[in-house]
Scaffold this active site. Structure first.
Site, PDB file in Angstrom:
ATOM      1  N   GLU A   3     -51.827   7.212 -78.282  1.00  0.00           N
ATOM      2  CA  GLU A   3     -51.193   6.362 -77.286  1.00  0.00           C
ATOM      3  C   GLU A   3     -49.985   7.080 -76.721  1.00  0.00           C
ATOM      4  O   GLU A   3     -49.532   6.785 -75.625  1.00  0.00           O
ATOM      5  CB  GLU A   3     -50.766   5.031 -77.948  1.00  0.00           C
ATOM      6  CG  GLU A   3     -50.167   3.996 -77.013  1.00  0.00           C
ATOM      7  CD  GLU A   3     -48.657   4.142 -76.825  1.00  0.00           C
ATOM      8  OE1 GLU A   3     -48.097   3.356 -76.058  1.00  0.00           O
ATOM      9  OE2 GLU A   3     -48.029   5.024 -77.429  1.00  0.00           O
ATOM     10  N   CYS A  17     -54.125   1.420 -79.967  1.00  0.00           N
ATOM     11  CA  CYS A  17     -54.356   1.769 -81.372  1.00  0.00           C
ATOM     12  C   CYS A  17     -55.835   1.959 -81.699  1.00  0.00           C
ATOM     13  O   CYS A  17     -56.179   2.358 -82.821  1.00  0.00           O
ATOM     14  CB  CYS A  17     -53.747   0.698 -82.286  1.00  0.00           C
ATOM     15  SG  CYS A  17     -52.032   0.384 -81.907  1.00  0.00           S
ATOM     16  N   HIS A  45     -56.558  -2.435 -88.939  1.00  0.00           N
ATOM     17  CA  HIS A  45     -55.441  -1.820 -88.231  1.00  0.00           C
ATOM     18  C   HIS A  45     -54.178  -2.573 -88.670  1.00  0.00           C
ATOM     19  O   HIS A  45     -54.148  -3.797 -88.666  1.00  0.00           O
ATOM     20  CB  HIS A  45     -55.644  -1.939 -86.715  1.00  0.00           C
ATOM     21  CG  HIS A  45     -54.389  -1.659 -85.941  1.00  0.00           C
ATOM     22  ND1 HIS A  45     -53.634  -0.534 -86.153  1.00  0.00           N
ATOM     23  CD2 HIS A  45     -53.746  -2.370 -84.982  1.00  0.00           C
ATOM     24  CE1 HIS A  45     -52.586  -0.559 -85.362  1.00  0.00           C
ATOM     25  NE2 HIS A  45     -52.628  -1.662 -84.637  1.00  0.00           N
TER      26      HIS A  45
HETATM   27  N1  COA Z   1     -37.896 -13.747 -96.042  1.00  0.00           N
HETATM   28  C1  COA Z   1     -39.238 -13.736 -96.001  1.00  0.00           C
HETATM   29  N2  COA Z   1     -39.962 -13.928 -94.838  1.00  0.00           N
HETATM   30  C2  COA Z   1     -39.258 -14.116 -93.703  1.00  0.00           C
HETATM   31  C3  COA Z   1     -37.852 -14.137 -93.689  1.00  0.00           C
HETATM   32  C4  COA Z   1     -37.150 -13.942 -94.926  1.00  0.00           C
HETATM   33  N3  COA Z   1     -35.830 -13.931 -94.993  1.00  0.00           N
HETATM   34  N4  COA Z   1     -37.459 -14.339 -92.410  1.00  0.00           N
HETATM   35  C5  COA Z   1     -38.569 -14.452 -91.654  1.00  0.00           C
HETATM   36  N5  COA Z   1     -39.661 -14.307 -92.432  1.00  0.00           N
HETATM   37  C6  COA Z   1     -41.070 -14.343 -92.025  1.00  0.00           C
HETATM   38  C7  COA Z   1     -41.425 -15.417 -91.023  1.00  0.00           C
HETATM   39  O1  COA Z   1     -41.625 -16.653 -91.643  1.00  0.00           O
HETATM   40  C8  COA Z   1     -42.677 -14.850 -90.403  1.00  0.00           C
HETATM   41  O2  COA Z   1     -43.766 -15.081 -91.264  1.00  0.00           O
HETATM   42  P1  COA Z   1     -45.184 -15.581 -90.677  1.00  0.00           P
HETATM   43  O3  COA Z   1     -45.608 -14.553 -89.658  1.00  0.00           O
HETATM   44  O4  COA Z   1     -46.071 -15.630 -91.866  1.00  0.00           O
HETATM   45  O5  COA Z   1     -44.920 -16.900 -90.038  1.00  0.00           O
HETATM   46  C9  COA Z   1     -42.423 -13.323 -90.415  1.00  0.00           C
HETATM   47  O6  COA Z   1     -41.334 -13.125 -91.329  1.00  0.00           O
HETATM   48  C10 COA Z   1     -42.025 -12.750 -89.067  1.00  0.00           C
HETATM   49  O7  COA Z   1     -40.962 -13.516 -88.575  1.00  0.00           O
HETATM   50  P2  COA Z   1     -40.881 -13.892 -87.038  1.00  0.00           P
HETATM   51  O8  COA Z   1     -39.645 -14.663 -86.804  1.00  0.00           O
HETATM   52  O9  COA Z   1     -42.185 -14.473 -86.581  1.00  0.00           O
HETATM   53  O10 COA Z   1     -40.711 -12.409 -86.446  1.00  0.00           O
HETATM   54  P3  COA Z   1     -40.414 -11.936 -84.995  1.00  0.00           P
HETATM   55  O11 COA Z   1     -40.481 -13.019 -84.015  1.00  0.00           O
HETATM   56  O12 COA Z   1     -39.150 -11.170 -85.040  1.00  0.00           O
HETATM   57  O13 COA Z   1     -41.593 -10.886 -84.686  1.00  0.00           O
HETATM   58  C11 COA Z   1     -43.693  -9.873 -84.346  1.00  0.00           C
HETATM   59  C12 COA Z   1     -42.834 -10.739 -85.306  1.00  0.00           C
HETATM   60  C13 COA Z   1     -44.996  -9.506 -85.020  1.00  0.00           C
HETATM   61  C14 COA Z   1     -43.988 -10.672 -83.097  1.00  0.00           C
HETATM   62  C15 COA Z   1     -42.912  -8.587 -84.011  1.00  0.00           C
HETATM   63  O14 COA Z   1     -42.751  -7.786 -85.157  1.00  0.00           O
HETATM   64  C16 COA Z   1     -43.543  -7.744 -82.912  1.00  0.00           C
HETATM   65  O15 COA Z   1     -43.351  -7.993 -81.719  1.00  0.00           O
HETATM   66  N6  COA Z   1     -44.264  -6.670 -83.310  1.00  0.00           N
HETATM   67  C17 COA Z   1     -44.871  -5.736 -82.361  1.00  0.00           C
HETATM   68  C18 COA Z   1     -46.214  -6.213 -81.841  1.00  0.00           C
HETATM   69  C19 COA Z   1     -47.299  -6.113 -82.846  1.00  0.00           C
HETATM   70  O16 COA Z   1     -47.234  -5.333 -83.773  1.00  0.00           O
HETATM   71  N7  COA Z   1     -48.354  -6.925 -82.655  1.00  0.00           N
HETATM   72  C20 COA Z   1     -49.474  -6.976 -83.567  1.00  0.00           C
HETATM   73  C21 COA Z   1     -50.801  -6.950 -82.900  1.00  0.00           C
HETATM   74  S1  COA Z   1     -51.149  -5.355 -82.285  1.00  0.00           S
END
Ligand code: COA
Length: 401
Positions: free
Chosen positions: A95, A127, A249
């Site tokens: 990518e 990916c 993945h």
């Molecule tokens: N202890 C344990 N878990 C915790 C926590 C803590 N202190 N604080 C938050 N969490 C958990 C949340 O409950 C959540 O769990 P869940 O997904 O089982 O509900 C997880 O951590 C993630 O928290 P969230 O607030 O949803 O994270 P975020 O909004 O910051 O972002 C993504 C999560 C995936 C959207 C972000 O990492 C992202 O944009 N990634 C890039 C895109 C990607 O990889 N996409 C995947 C498909 S290709």
């Protein structure tokens, strides 16, 4: 756990030899960055990263490393062990392309001094790209079982500073050799494929960092998983309970847990979160340490499983690849008798251990920022201890040593 013979589905009953992975190795960047540094910077609980998304550290390339230096380092290990005889194709999936025209694989070809009698191209679909390359390789080997294909998947995953994607950055390259009668994994012929034009993650040419709608991308991944699974089952794919291990993945390892819960529900044998996490745990070791490596990530899941203590001989592994945008695929392979003799677990651990930890300030210096800088001439500092260096750019040409 069931044990499957290596010729089920793989074509031998029709007189065609099996084909798949003969050897596989990875390389990564010079630095590691513990997500504790990021949590401290943002004054949040680090368990959001360690537990919530299932990531611990990310690899960060030095300024004199990129997909070519990492890809060449991984491929060098394959060539040292197997030689070049029979290799007539080099496929480089990424990518994080470094040129709009020339394949990154051609630079690797030069660095490794490979024979001229090789076709070299680059494949791209976020990916997913390396699974497309793998299927092309299998097609070439099926046409002529004397031919081998060197496949390299290399990526540097970069998101903007202070975005939700930031903790899921990372970098790595995986190289593997595809050939007939392979010693590690014979890939079966059934495939479930899926394409849907969705805008969940993309990277315009002028940007170093990807644009992503994170939550939407998680949903798009799930839709693709369900679509690819049903297509796999509609095309002679085996029952869910005939698959011993699943490699997904892993943009972050928790994503695979969510996916496995979804797939088990779809297959009528639902697992809860701890059960799904336990079933996939052997595939997480490398990705938790390296971060997202886009096209290489699924193979790092597979490598972690191979390098684990578990005896996998004769067992069937299901693979799910997802490339945002979106293209996905589900397929399976059978681990071959005696595969352990062909692994590199100690070598891989040494690569992880050799990385130099850095703190937040250094991380910020190494982050390239959002926009591609239009620089035709610059030199990089000597930082990497790896076998290959990106020296900089001279009159628009990238220089490697
Ligand atoms: N202890 C344990 N878990 C915790 C926590 C803590 N202190 N604080 C938050 N969490 C958990 C949340 O409950 C959540 O769990 P869940 O997904 O089982 O509900 C997880 O951590 C993630 O928290 P969230 O607030 O949803 O994270 P975020 O909004 O910051 O972002 C993504 C999560 C995936 C959207 C972000 O990492 C992202 O944009 N990634 C890039 C895109 C990607 O990889 N996409 C995947 C498909 S290709």
């Amino acid at each position: 756990m069931s044990t499957h013979t290596n010729h089920e589905q793989a074509g031998e009953e029709a007189g065609v030899p099996t084909a798949g992975i003969q050897d596989i190795a990875f390389a990564t960047g010079h630095y590691s960055f513990d997500l504790k540094n990021l949590a401290d910077q943002h004054e949040i609980d680090v368990n959001k990263f360690y537990v919530g998304i299932g990531q611990e550290t990310m690899s960060i390339p030095a300024s004199d490393e990129d997909i070519v230096t990492m890809g060449a380092a991984a491929a060098q290990r394959i060539i040292e062990r197997n030689g070049t005889e029979g290799i007539r194709t080099l496929l480089f999936a990424t990518e994080s392309g470094i040129d709009q025209s020339k394949s990154a694989g051609v630079y690797v070809h030069g660095l490794l001094k490979l024979p001229r009698e090789i076709r070299t191209i680059e494949t791209k679909m976020a990916c997913y790209g390396a699974i497309g390359a793998l299927q092309m390789a299998l097609g070439l080997v099926a046409r002529n079982p004397k031919e081998k294909v060197l496949v390299i998947a290399a990526d540097v995953a970069r998101y903007d500073i202070d975005t939700s994607g930031e903790p899921t950055q990372g970098a790595a390259a995986v190289a593997f050799l595809v050939q007939a009668s392979p010693d590690i994994l014979a890939i079966e012929s059934s495939q479930g494929v899926y394409t849907s034009d969705v805008q969940d993650f993309w990277r315009p040419n002028f940007r170093n960092t990807a644009l992503v709608d994170g939550k939407f991308s998680v949903g798009a991944y799930m839709d693709a998983l369900v679509g690819a699974w049903h297509d796999y089952r509609d095309h002679d794919g085996v029952d869910f309970d005939e698959i011993d291990w699943f490699c997904y993945h892993q943009p972050f390892t928790k994503m695979a847990v969510k996916a496995h819960m979804r797939l088990t529900r779809e297959a009528g044998v639902p697992l809860d979160k701890p059960e799904a996490a336990q079933a996939l745990e052997p595939t997480f070791g490398y990705n938790k340490q390296l971060g997202n490596s886009y096209s290489a990530s699924i193979f790092l899941g597979f490598l972690a499983l191979l390098d684990s203590e578990t005896d996998l001989e004769g067992q069937r592994v299901g693979f799910f690849s997802y490339g945002s945008g979106a293209v996905a695929e589900f397929f399976t392979g059978i681990i071959q008798p005696g595969y352990r003799k062909h692994l590199r677990a100690q070598e891989h651990q040494a690569i992880l251990d050799a990385r130099v930890p850095i703190g937040y300030d250094r991380y910020r210096v190494l982050h390239p920022g959002t926009l591609v800088q239009p620089l035709d001439n610059y030199r990089t500092e000597r930082e990497t201890q790896g076998p290959f260096r990106f020296e900089g750019v001279s009159e628009g040409s990238r220089l490697y040593r």
